[in-house]
Design a protein around this motif. Sequence first.
Motif, mmCIF file in Angstrom:
data_model
loop_
_atom_site.group_PDB
_atom_site.id
_atom_site.type_symbol
_atom_site.label_atom_id
_atom_site.label_comp_id
_atom_site.label_asym_id
_atom_site.label_seq_id
_atom_site.Cartn_x
_atom_site.Cartn_y
_atom_site.Cartn_z
ATOM 1 N N GLY A 43 0.793 -1.223 0.000
ATOM 2 C CA GLY A 43 0.000 0.000 0.000
ATOM 3 C C GLY A 43 0.827 1.276 0.000
ATOM 4 O O GLY A 43 0.281 2.376 -0.093
ATOM 5 N N ALA A 44 2.139 1.137 0.091
ATOM 6 C CA ALA A 44 3.001 2.324 0.105
ATOM 7 C C ALA A 44 2.909 3.071 -1.216
ATOM 8 O O ALA A 44 2.733 2.473 -2.272
ATOM 9 N N LYS A 45 3.015 4.370 -1.145
ATOM 10 C CA LYS A 45 3.097 5.195 -2.356
ATOM 11 C C LYS A 45 4.560 5.540 -2.555
ATOM 12 O O LYS A 45 5.330 5.615 -1.599
ATOM 13 N N PHE A 46 4.957 5.742 -3.793
ATOM 14 C CA PHE A 46 6.369 5.998 -4.042
ATOM 15 C C PHE A 46 6.582 7.161 -4.993
ATOM 16 O O PHE A 46 5.686 7.581 -5.715
ATOM 17 N N SER A 47 7.791 7.664 -4.949
ATOM 18 C CA SER A 47 8.217 8.731 -5.842
ATOM 19 C C SER A 47 9.694 8.540 -6.124
ATOM 20 O O SER A 47 10.447 8.069 -5.272
ATOM 21 N N TYR A 48 10.091 8.895 -7.328
ATOM 22 C CA TYR A 48 11.504 8.909 -7.679
ATOM 23 C C TYR A 48 11.987 10.348 -7.696
ATOM 24 O O TYR A 48 11.307 11.221 -8.215
ATOM 25 N N SER A 49 13.145 10.579 -7.109
ATOM 26 C CA SER A 49 13.743 11.912 -7.084
ATOM 27 C C SER A 49 15.249 11.755 -7.155
ATOM 28 O O SER A 49 15.801 10.763 -6.695
ATOM 29 N N MET A 67 20.094 5.391 -11.746
ATOM 30 C CA MET A 67 18.666 5.371 -11.459
ATOM 31 C C MET A 67 18.359 6.523 -10.508
ATOM 32 O O MET A 67 19.208 6.899 -9.711
ATOM 33 N N PRO A 68 17.156 7.047 -10.554
ATOM 34 C CA PRO A 68 16.786 8.036 -9.537
ATOM 35 C C PRO A 68 16.618 7.337 -8.189
ATOM 36 O O PRO A 68 16.449 6.126 -8.121
ATOM 37 N N ASP A 69 16.692 8.108 -7.129
ATOM 38 C CA ASP A 69 16.516 7.571 -5.783
ATOM 39 C C ASP A 69 15.028 7.358 -5.522
ATOM 40 O O ASP A 69 14.176 8.003 -6.125
ATOM 41 N N LEU A 70 14.729 6.450 -4.615
ATOM 42 C CA LEU A 70 13.349 6.043 -4.360
ATOM 43 C C LEU A 70 12.922 6.499 -2.970
ATOM 44 O O LEU A 70 13.635 6.287 -1.995
ATOM 45 N N LEU A 71 11.763 7.139 -2.900
ATOM 46 C CA LEU A 71 11.147 7.529 -1.630
ATOM 47 C C LEU A 71 9.821 6.788 -1.515
ATOM 48 O O LEU A 71 9.005 6.811 -2.438
ATOM 49 N N CYS A 83 19.771 5.169 -4.901
ATOM 50 C CA CYS A 83 20.116 4.327 -6.048
ATOM 51 C C CYS A 83 21.150 4.992 -6.943
ATOM 52 O O CYS A 83 21.846 4.321 -7.691
ATOM 53 N N SER A 84 21.268 6.304 -6.907
ATOM 54 C CA SER A 84 22.041 7.020 -7.915
ATOM 55 C C SER A 84 23.492 7.270 -7.542
ATOM 56 O O SER A 84 24.273 7.643 -8.387
ATOM 57 N N THR A 85 23.876 7.079 -6.285
ATOM 58 C CA THR A 85 25.198 7.513 -5.872
ATOM 59 C C THR A 85 26.232 6.402 -5.793
ATOM 60 O O THR A 85 27.408 6.670 -5.713
#
Length: 168
Positions: A46-52, A66-70, A87-89
Motif C-alpha cells: 500500500g506504500a506510495k512511491f516517488s523517484y527523485s 537510477m533516480p533515488d526512491l522515496l 540508487c544514484s550515488t
Amino acid sequence: MSDAVQFNRSVASWGANILKDEIPDDVGYVISTILSLYYPVNALMGAKFSYSRLGEGQVSATSHEMPDLLLQMREAGGDEYIEVILCSTVCYPFYAGHLFGNDVELSDDIVNGHHVLISSNGKYRYRYEFDGSKYSLTEVQSLTGEVTNIANVWRVGAKRYPQSKFAA
C-alpha cells in the motif's frame, strides 16, 4: 526554492504498470529484506512511491544512474514515515534511513553531496541531512507553537523499531 515530492503511485501498481528499469531486482531486494523487517506485506504493497534525484548535479543523458526512491509508508498505529533508498550515488541501491511525516521537500541546500530533505506531519517540520551513509535528523521545528524537545521526537520514532534478536 524547494521542490515538493509527489507520491502518485502505489507499490502495488508496479505489476502491470511498471516502467522500464523502474524496480530492478536490487531495489526489490532492499525493499523485501530491509523494509519487511518493519512493515507487514500489506503496508509495503500500500506504500506510495516517488523517484527523485537526491544527489547534487544533473544526470547525463547517457548515464545509467537510477533516480533515488522515496516510499511513503503508513503504519498500523497511524504514524507515517518516508523511507529512503538511494540508487544514484553508488553501484548498488542501499537503505538510507527514514523521515518522520507524510510530506517531503527537496531543499536547495546540499550537504555531503545530497539535497537536504524537509519533512512534516502537520505538527512538526523536520530537517534531514545526508551524513555520508544515511539521512539523519538535524533539526525539529514546531508548527503549533509548542516547545519542541528533540528527545521526545526520538522517543516517538523509536517505537517504530521492534526489538531485534540481532540488536547489540
